[in-house]
Design an enzyme around this catalytic site. Structure first.
Site, short mmCIF file in Angstrom:
data_model
loop_
_atom_site.label_atom_id
_atom_site.label_comp_id
_atom_site.label_asym_id
_atom_site.label_seq_id
_atom_site.Cartn_x
_atom_site.Cartn_y
_atom_site.Cartn_z
N GLY A 73 0.79 -1.21 0.00
CA GLY A 73 0.00 0.00 0.00
C GLY A 73 0.83 1.27 0.00
N THR A 74 1.98 1.23 0.68
CA THR A 74 2.84 2.42 0.72
C THR A 74 3.35 2.78 -0.66
OG1 THR A 74 3.53 2.10 3.02
CG2 THR A 74 5.04 3.31 1.59
N ASN A 154 -6.51 3.55 10.16
CA ASN A 154 -5.83 2.36 10.66
C ASN A 154 -5.76 2.30 12.17
OD1 ASN A 154 -4.09 4.62 9.70
ND2 ASN A 154 -2.52 3.57 10.90
N GLN A 182 -7.16 -0.40 4.90
CA GLN A 182 -7.78 -1.00 6.08
C GLN A 182 -9.22 -1.44 5.83
OE1 GLN A 182 -6.35 -1.90 8.78
NE2 GLN A 182 -4.39 -0.84 8.59
N SER A 202 -3.56 -3.28 0.13
CA SER A 202 -2.42 -4.07 0.61
C SER A 202 -2.91 -5.45 1.02
CB SER A 202 -1.74 -3.38 1.79
OG SER A 202 -0.55 -4.05 2.15
N ALA A 203 -2.26 -6.49 0.51
CA ALA A 203 -2.74 -7.86 0.70
C ALA A 203 -2.69 -8.33 2.14
CB ALA A 203 -1.92 -8.81 -0.18
N HIS A 204 -1.68 -7.92 2.89
CA HIS A 204 -1.48 -8.52 4.21
C HIS A 204 -2.42 -8.00 5.28
CE1 HIS A 204 0.85 -5.34 6.51
NE2 HIS A 204 0.93 -4.85 5.29
N THR A 242 10.54 -7.28 -12.39
CA THR A 242 9.93 -8.60 -12.46
C THR A 242 8.91 -8.77 -11.35
OG1 THR A 242 11.94 -9.55 -13.41
CG2 THR A 242 10.40 -11.08 -12.36
N CYS A 330 3.60 0.98 11.71
CA CYS A 330 4.62 1.40 10.76
C CYS A 330 5.83 2.03 11.44
CB CYS A 330 4.02 2.35 9.74
SG CYS A 330 2.80 1.53 8.72
#
Length: 390
Positions: A73-74, A154, A182, A202-204, A242, A330
């Site tokens: 996300g950043t 967040n 979020q 963001s996936a996590h 890549t 963060c």
């Protein structure tokens, strides 16, 4: 209470990898090909990426061709928050407005000159001041404005009226980005319904792997003239390098799982969140629940017990087997006063003690009970100390 069993309540920092996603990631890690290669091995890797692109687009009601994968996300926010972000054939923005409670990746990661950035104030519930936005938009003359606001915070979980803001900004010819990191996977997120020009993910945050994110554009009629990472032509010439096939494949798998039964899961988490909140208020009737008067994410509870410092409380909860946070992860390892709470006008002494409980797919009722038991012990120690001091 036995401390050998851990209770993880820090999903807003990182939600644990879902087992189903881990299987997808492992499979993708074993693919030998480069996704840019034309041979069968390369095409197999490319297939994983494009399947993930469809799934991520589906999570936010967009089309696969408008999804650009990043490292998180950043990076996605840094990529889009530039004067060179624009619709094809139109000029970019010369001024940026950001919410006072935005994530540091927005506050510190944009690419606008400092004298061209305005900070949108919030009220005591953390809601952005729409009247301030409208007044500022009307006062900038012929300048085009890019506005960046979180869909949900967040630290507090407070949800912003993004669709109202988008209508307001577009009425003045501006552009809108929303940080949906979020919110996605926790509440329905519909890019066309929000009316924004771009959003970031963001996936996590919802059970996917760390190291995968996305910038999702409203259509293919946008461009970013100044790319962050230049080199090859990957990701539609917007983000060179890549592709991280395994992380992207996991991102897609997590997005698909999050979308399935999203509303039911939101209700489940809301029930658990409200139960945790009730425990806090039973244990400490004078506790502050941050943003209690606003719409919040169903999984997030930020609270402060007067006299309790976050730094010592986090250690006490951790020793009791409960993982919490004092706000954004963060600044890992650092407990400092939150700019979010400062912007909301929370009394400094209380702000220094705010703790965040954030729930997710792995959270159970038993986790909430263990949190309540730990909270009771922490509060009892505090009250005993106060009594002896008196």
């Amino acid at each position: 209470m036995a401390t050998s069993q851990r209770t993880y309540l820090d999903h807003n920092a990182t939600s644990p990898l879902r087992p189903e996603v881990a299987e997808v990631v492992l499979h993708a890690h074993q693919l030998p090909g480069n996704a840019s290669s034309v041979h069968a091995e390369g095409r197999a890797a490319r297939t994983e990426i494009e399947a993930a692109r469809v799934a991520v687009a589906g999570l936010v009601g967009s089309r696969a061709k408008n999804v650009i994968f990043t490292s998180g996300g950043t990076e996605a926010a840094n990529l889009v928050l530039t004067p060179s972000f624009r619709q094809l054939g139109q000029r970019g923005a010369t001024r940026l407005l950001v919410g006072a409670t935005e994530h540091p990746c927005v506050l510190n990661g944009h690419r606008f000159p400092a004298d061209k950035v305005g900070i949108i104030p919030v009220d005591d519930q953390g809601i952005l001041d729409l009247a301030w936005i409208e007044a500022h938009l009307g006062a900038v003359g012929g300048e085009r404005v890019l506005v960046s606001v979180q869909l949900a915070n967040n630290e507090t979980g407070v949800v912003q009226p993004v669709s109202e803001i988008a209508k307001l900004v577009h009425g003045h010819g501006g552009l809108v980005h929303t940080d949906a990191v979020q919110a996605a996977g926790r509440v329905p997120v519909d890019l066309p319904g929000l009316g924004v020009d771009a959003l970031t993910l963001s996936a996590h945050k919802f059970g996917g792997p760390k190291g995968a994110g996305a910038l999702v554009l409203a259509s293919d009629q946008y461009e970013i003239g100044e790319r962050l990472i230049r080199g090859g032509g990957q990701e539609k010439n917007v983000r060179a390098g890549t592709e991280n096939v395994a992380a992207i494949a996991g991102f897609g798998a997590a997005a698909g799982l999050a979308l399935k039964g999203l509303e039911q899961e939101a209700e489940r988490l809301r029930g658990l969140r409200d139960e945790a909140q009730a425990h806090v208020r039973r244990i400490a009737p004078d506790a502050l629940v941050v943003g209690a008067g606003a719409e919040r994410l169903p999984n997030t509870l930020a609270f402060a017990i007067p006299g309790l410092k976050a730094e010592t409380a986090l250690i006490a909860f951790d020793l009791a087997g409960v993982a919490l946070s004092s706000g954004s992860a963060c600044s890992s390892g650092k407990v400092k006063r939150s700019h979010v709470l400062d912007a909301m006008g929370v009394e400094p002494a209380l702000a220094e003690g705010v703790l965040r409980v954030s729930l997710g797919w792995s959270t159970t009722k038993e986790d909430v009970i263990r949190f309540a038991e730990a909270c009771e012990k922490v509060a009892a120690t505090l009250y005993k100390r106060k009594a002896s001091a008196a």
